[in-house]
Design a protein around this motif. Structure first.
Motif, PDB file in Angstrom:
ATOM      1  N   PHE A 148      25.184  39.445  43.921  1.00  0.00           N
ATOM      2  CA  PHE A 148      26.284  39.031  43.042  1.00  0.00           C
ATOM      3  C   PHE A 148      26.780  40.209  42.211  1.00  0.00           C
ATOM      4  O   PHE A 148      27.972  40.294  41.880  1.00  0.00           O
ATOM      5  CB  PHE A 148      25.829  37.892  42.130  1.00  0.00           C
ATOM      6  N   ALA A 149      25.883  41.126  41.892  1.00  0.00           N
ATOM      7  CA  ALA A 149      26.269  42.321  41.120  1.00  0.00           C
ATOM      8  C   ALA A 149      27.300  43.158  41.894  1.00  0.00           C
ATOM      9  O   ALA A 149      28.174  43.794  41.293  1.00  0.00           O
ATOM     10  CB  ALA A 149      25.044  43.165  40.800  1.00  0.00           C
ATOM     11  N   LYS A 150      27.244  43.121  43.220  1.00  0.00           N
ATOM     12  CA  LYS A 150      28.215  43.859  44.038  1.00  0.00           C
ATOM     13  C   LYS A 150      29.601  43.219  43.930  1.00  0.00           C
ATOM     14  O   LYS A 150      30.616  43.916  43.922  1.00  0.00           O
ATOM     15  CB  LYS A 150      27.751  43.888  45.492  1.00  0.00           C
ATOM     16  N   TYR A 151      29.637  41.886  43.837  1.00  0.00           N
ATOM     17  CA  TYR A 151      30.921  41.197  43.658  1.00  0.00           C
ATOM     18  C   TYR A 151      31.504  41.511  42.276  1.00  0.00           C
ATOM     19  O   TYR A 151      32.714  41.669  42.135  1.00  0.00           O
ATOM     20  CB  TYR A 151      30.742  39.690  43.839  1.00  0.00           C
ATOM     21  N   ARG A 152      30.632  41.603  41.285  1.00  0.00           N
ATOM     22  CA  ARG A 152      31.109  41.981  39.944  1.00  0.00           C
ATOM     23  C   ARG A 152      31.692  43.387  39.952  1.00  0.00           C
ATOM     24  O   ARG A 152      32.691  43.653  39.278  1.00  0.00           O
ATOM     25  CB  ARG A 152      29.960  41.886  38.926  1.00  0.00           C
ATOM     26  N   MET A 153      31.070  44.276  40.717  1.00  0.00           N
ATOM     27  CA  MET A 153      31.590  45.641  40.826  1.00  0.00           C
ATOM     28  C   MET A 153      32.948  45.645  41.526  1.00  0.00           C
ATOM     29  O   MET A 153      33.861  46.382  41.135  1.00  0.00           O
ATOM     30  CB  MET A 153      30.600  46.510  41.591  1.00  0.00           C
ATOM     31  N   THR A 154      33.106  44.792  42.546  1.00  0.00           N
ATOM     32  CA  THR A 154      34.393  44.665  43.223  1.00  0.00           C
ATOM     33  C   THR A 154      35.460  44.199  42.243  1.00  0.00           C
ATOM     34  O   THR A 154      36.597  44.698  42.243  1.00  0.00           O
ATOM     35  CB  THR A 154      34.283  43.675  44.404  1.00  0.00           C
ATOM     36  N   LEU A 155      35.113  43.246  41.383  1.00  0.00           N
ATOM     37  CA  LEU A 155      36.046  42.765  40.363  1.00  0.00           C
ATOM     38  C   LEU A 155      36.471  43.897  39.434  1.00  0.00           C
ATOM     39  O   LEU A 155      37.653  44.012  39.077  1.00  0.00           O
ATOM     40  CB  LEU A 155      35.406  41.632  39.564  1.00  0.00           C
ATOM     41  N   LYS A 156      35.537  44.748  39.046  1.00  0.00           N
ATOM     42  CA  LYS A 156      35.866  45.872  38.164  1.00  0.00           C
ATOM     43  C   LYS A 156      36.870  46.817  38.816  1.00  0.00           C
ATOM     44  O   LYS A 156      37.777  47.324  38.165  1.00  0.00           O
ATOM     45  CB  LYS A 156      34.592  46.633  37.785  1.00  0.00           C
ATOM     46  N   TRP A 157      36.704  47.026  40.129  1.00  0.00           N
ATOM     47  CA  TRP A 157      37.647  47.895  40.830  1.00  0.00           C
ATOM     48  C   TRP A 157      39.022  47.242  40.959  1.00  0.00           C
ATOM     49  O   TRP A 157      40.052  47.922  40.899  1.00  0.00           O
ATOM     50  CB  TRP A 157      37.094  48.287  42.199  1.00  0.00           C
ATOM     51  N   LEU A 158      39.050  45.933  41.122  1.00  0.00           N
ATOM     52  CA  LEU A 158      40.339  45.230  41.139  1.00  0.00           C
ATOM     53  C   LEU A 158      41.038  45.384  39.791  1.00  0.00           C
ATOM     54  O   LEU A 158      42.258  45.597  39.730  1.00  0.00           O
ATOM     55  CB  LEU A 158      40.130  43.750  41.449  1.00  0.00           C
ATOM     56  N   GLN A 159      40.274  45.275  38.713  1.00  0.00           N
ATOM     57  CA  GLN A 159      40.836  45.433  37.372  1.00  0.00           C
ATOM     58  C   GLN A 159      41.380  46.845  37.156  1.00  0.00           C
ATOM     59  O   GLN A 159      42.353  47.043  36.429  1.00  0.00           O
ATOM     60  CB  GLN A 159      39.763  45.113  36.324  1.00  0.00           C
ATOM     61  N   LYS A 160      40.756  47.797  37.823  1.00  0.00           N
ATOM     62  CA  LYS A 160      41.192  49.189  37.691  1.00  0.00           C
ATOM     63  C   LYS A 160      42.398  49.499  38.580  1.00  0.00           C
ATOM     64  O   LYS A 160      43.335  50.192  38.154  1.00  0.00           O
ATOM     65  CB  LYS A 160      40.042  50.128  38.059  1.00  0.00           C
ATOM     66  N   LEU A 161      42.389  48.977  39.810  1.00  0.00           N
ATOM     67  CA  LEU A 161      43.396  49.384  40.803  1.00  0.00           C
ATOM     68  C   LEU A 161      44.621  48.465  40.861  1.00  0.00           C
ATOM     69  O   LEU A 161      45.734  48.940  41.118  1.00  0.00           O
ATOM     70  CB  LEU A 161      42.743  49.459  42.196  1.00  0.00           C
ATOM     71  N   ILE A 162      44.441  47.140  40.673  1.00  0.00           N
ATOM     72  CA  ILE A 162      45.608  46.222  40.724  1.00  0.00           C
ATOM     73  C   ILE A 162      45.530  45.230  39.552  1.00  0.00           C
ATOM     74  O   ILE A 162      45.497  44.008  39.775  1.00  0.00           O
ATOM     75  CB  ILE A 162      45.690  45.481  42.072  1.00  0.00           C
ATOM     76  N   PRO A 163      45.549  45.714  38.332  1.00  0.00           N
ATOM     77  CA  PRO A 163      45.359  44.828  37.174  1.00  0.00           C
ATOM     78  C   PRO A 163      46.481  43.818  36.970  1.00  0.00           C
ATOM     79  O   PRO A 163      46.261  42.763  36.369  1.00  0.00           O
ATOM     80  CB  PRO A 163      45.272  45.809  36.001  1.00  0.00           C
ATOM     81  N   ILE A 164      47.698  44.122  37.460  1.00  0.00           N
ATOM     82  CA  ILE A 164      48.827  43.226  37.170  1.00  0.00           C
ATOM     83  C   ILE A 164      49.469  42.647  38.441  1.00  0.00           C
ATOM     84  O   ILE A 164      50.549  42.073  38.388  1.00  0.00           O
ATOM     85  CB  ILE A 164      49.899  43.938  36.327  1.00  0.00           C
ATOM     86  N   VAL A 165      48.785  42.795  39.584  1.00  0.00           N
ATOM     87  CA  VAL A 165      49.323  42.243  40.835  1.00  0.00           C
ATOM     88  C   VAL A 165      49.048  40.744  40.889  1.00  0.00           C
ATOM     89  O   VAL A 165      47.923  40.302  40.673  1.00  0.00           O
ATOM     90  CB  VAL A 165      48.708  42.945  42.070  1.00  0.00           C
ATOM     91  N   ARG A 166      50.091  39.956  41.189  1.00  0.00           N
ATOM     92  CA  ARG A 166      49.948  38.503  41.289  1.00  0.00           C
ATOM     93  C   ARG A 166      49.574  38.104  42.721  1.00  0.00           C
ATOM     94  O   ARG A 166      49.828  38.856  43.661  1.00  0.00           O
ATOM     95  CB  ARG A 166      51.251  37.822  40.885  1.00  0.00           C
ATOM     96  N   LEU A 167      49.004  36.925  42.860  1.00  0.00           N
ATOM     97  CA  LEU A 167      48.625  36.428  44.182  1.00  0.00           C
ATOM     98  C   LEU A 167      49.812  36.398  45.135  1.00  0.00           C
ATOM     99  O   LEU A 167      49.719  36.834  46.286  1.00  0.00           O
ATOM    100  CB  LEU A 167      48.018  35.024  44.061  1.00  0.00           C
ATOM    101  N   CYS A 168      50.936  35.901  44.657  1.00  0.00           N
ATOM    102  CA  CYS A 168      52.120  35.763  45.510  1.00  0.00           C
ATOM    103  C   CYS A 168      52.703  37.110  45.937  1.00  0.00           C
ATOM    104  O   CYS A 168      53.512  37.175  46.864  1.00  0.00           O
ATOM    105  CB  CYS A 168      53.185  34.927  44.814  1.00  0.00           C
ATOM    106  N   ASP A 169      52.297  38.186  45.242  1.00  0.00           N
ATOM    107  CA  ASP A 169      52.803  39.524  45.573  1.00  0.00           C
ATOM    108  C   ASP A 169      51.847  40.320  46.447  1.00  0.00           C
ATOM    109  O   ASP A 169      52.107  41.485  46.769  1.00  0.00           O
ATOM    110  CB  ASP A 169      53.058  40.320  44.285  1.00  0.00           C
TER     111      ASP A 169
END
Length: 314
Positions: free
Chosen positions: A32-53
């Protein structure tokens, strides 16, 4: 209470909730810690991208940006951890089409890999150099991992009752949660619950060693004032490293002993299926990927043997 997800919500918010609903409590904490790390990278790389985009080109750019910092295999793992959540979002109509389709996985040039395992001669020298007295010590731990191919956490969790000396076998049914506060924990997967056959020398050594120990207490983890001591894999890796340097052999980690065990079995002609079961791999695919270089080398030897056999038919 779950928030209702809309197509206009951020990818990071959806992924956070998806992790909580589908993964938390269903997988081991270390996974689960690996999924949390993936979330951190999403926050860094696409913080404002919406699902529909989240189109194919946006997703490809995300993978490209992640690959700038990581090797290809790590990037592939990142992609796999995202794909499950994204496909669920597609099923729910939050994303119009699968943006992960035909993604191209890139990555940094891999660093020069350290030697992961010992050859048979080196392993013989290592085992001959261990200081195996009458009391439990980490040298016995190194011996047992080398002889069984167990994972570090599996070996820490061993108790005297796990040994069946009459049938020369060892039961693996639990791990030791050494990364947290100690205590027994579940195995990595269902396939990790298994019995491992052990040689008679190991039987004799551990029959004597465990004779007066508590049957359901861990052999290698001691209690100090009623509390289990904290174990660090760096401690045992340090002991192993000093032996390797002293003996002039390749320097490996305790996990490298697991690779050594599997490698020696494969070179000896043991089938991939048997090695996979002994290691507790979820499937033979894992074994094949991990030891691809050895399997390819053995296949080359097979080709030479085939050609020699065919030539004798003339």
């Amino acid at each position: 209470m779950l928030d209702e997800i809309k197509a206009t919500d951020l990818v990071v918010d959806y992924y956070r909730q998806w992790m909580s609903v589908y993964k938390e409590g269903a997988i081991r904490d270390v996974t689960f810690a690996k999924y949390r790390m993936t979330l951190k990278w999403l926050q860094k790389l696409i913080p404002i991208v919406r699902l529909c985009d989240l189109s194919r080109i946006v997703y490809q750019q995300l993978i490209n940006d992640y690959a700038v910092y990581h090797e290809r295999q790590t990037t592939m793992d990142f992609h796999h951890q995202l794909k499950g959540a994204i496909l669920d979002a597609v099923d729910e109509g939050l994303i119009p089409r699968d943006p992960t389709r035909k993604v191209i996985i890139k990555g940094k040039t891999p660093r020069e890999k350290k030697v992961k395992y010992l050859n048979q001669f080196e392993l013989h020298n290592l085992l001959a150099g261990l200081e195996l007295g009458r009391e439990v010590n980490w040298d016995y731990f190194i011996l047992l991992v080398a002889k069984t191919g167990m994972r570090f956490s599996e070996a820490l969790a061993l108790t005297p009752s796990d040994f069946d000396f009459a049938h020369q076998s060892l039961s693996i049914s639990k791990t030791w949660d050494y990364k947290s506060n100690g205590g027994f924990a579940l195995t990595k997967n269902k396939s990790s619950v298994r019995k491992i056959q052990i040689d008679w020398q190991t039987v004799m050594q551990f029959a004597t060693l465990t004779k007066n120990l508590e049957p359901d207490e861990p052999i290698f983890v001691k209690k100090i004032n009623g509390v289990y001591e904290q174990i660090y894999n760096s401690t045992i890796n340090g002991i192993l490293s000093r032996y390797c340097k002293k003996l002039g052999i390749s320097e490996i980690s305790v996990h490298g002993l697991r690779h050594t065990h599997a490698s020696i079995l494969l070179y000896a002609g043991v089938s991939i299926g048997s090695v996979a079961r002994r290691l507790g791999h979820a499937s033979m695919t894992t074994t094949q990927k991990t030891y691809l270089h050895i399997i390819q080398e053995l296949e080359n030897q097979d080709i030479d043997l085939i050609m020699k056999s065919l030539s004798n038919l003339n």
